[in-house]
Design a protein around this motif. Sequence first.
Motif: not given
Length: 474
Positions: A286-311
């Motif tokens: 099961p941990m193989v599926g969990m690690m794949a899910g972690l990758a999706l969370l990381q990619i979404f985290g990258y999106y949140l990081h790149k689109t956050h408003k600094k102003n």
Amino acid sequence: MSFIKLFVTLGTVLGCSSMAMAASGGDTGIQLDLTMHWVGYVGILTFVIAYAFVMLEEKTHMRKSKPALLAAGVIWGLIGLIYAIKGVDHTAEVAIRHNILEFAELFLFLLVAMTFINSMEERKVFEVLRVKLVNAGYSFRKLFWVTGALSFVISPVADNLTTALLMCAVVMAIGKEDKKFVGLACINIVVAANAGGAFSPFGDITTLMVWQKGIIQFQEFLVLFVPALVNWLVPAAIMHFAVPKAQPDSNVGNIQLKRGAFVIMGLFLWTIATAVSFHNFLGLPPMVGMMAGLALLQIFGYYLHKTHKKNKATFSSEKDAERIGDLVPFDVFTKVARAEWDTLLFFYGIILCVGGLGFMGYLAMVSKFMYLDLGPTTANILVGILSAIVDNIPVMFAVLTMMPEMSHGQWLLVTLTAGVGGSMLSIGSAAGVALMGAARGKYTFLGHLKWTPVIALGYIASIYAHFLVNGSLM
């Protein structure tokens, strides 16, 4: 049962698995019986001392992982020493590598689950739920049932410890100085969270171990729903009459979810589905599926990081900006860092300690005593009672390592008893120990002990319900 007899039993369980590994090839087939050797005695003594420090964590304030890690090193060091003296090569190495592999699979699974929980906590998911319950205007008795029901429903997904802490925050916010209500509500939460975690692989580490071992399939855990529900409802119905009838005053400001909260919740559900599918349909851990899910969370985290408003000028106030998560960008690696590392390292220490005692030959002795002399039903009921005194993780790991011959219904029984047995004492589960700290002075060991007979009645009723509902599997 004395500590020595308990750990002798644990050693027996692990011994069966270790003997099978030792016979797997070449010069690794020689295994020494150390049960009557000084190394075995020192190993048991080391484990007993280490576990005494684990149980006294609330008094000593020393994290439980420290004595567990040291004991693991001492036990396997002694094993390596005696095997080197006897000139037996590789046998101990094969055995410890097998234990480490088991830990690695569980470690990666739990690390991902903890990261998702931390991410949802940072996005204010649990805080919003807490505030809504606080502002609902429930009476103490209604809140007693609502927090208990939510604990039972949420713990199968979010695990019993996280759920218990969340619900405890609710009763502390509303109950405030009403010591009697907070104490009763916390007992109810512990029982409900442990019961809810018993019918899901994600609800407790013990159920996760059983699932990953392939003994019980994901959907088969659901047959434990009725016995688990009975385990909670019986003591809750009796405690209900002791809960004050008062109507508390509560008014907490509104809190909004941070940006991306719903997406992260969706990704968590997707990750669980992936882990289940990988295990059930592809035959992968099961941990193989969990690690794949972690990758999706990381990619979404990258999106949140790149689109956050600094102003900050974009928002009416800095508080508004922080509320929706745009003032400080989302960083998934901070969520990984905030995982319960003490619990994960404790888990490593326990697996290696119990594995070492089993390799010495003690678990085989215990397995014979419990499952042959006493019978599987009595043995599995005792497992639940032991888990109230000693943490259920080493007890269940020992049973899984012994792998006694018993029916599917008996495996479901031991999964149930190991999951809910810890509710009989406040120190019997991670949820109980955590709440003693969160509600210090209001939820105590003695306060819980007062209701132990009632909780034990629920424990007996749940076993009876299991035989009634799942009798065909016994």
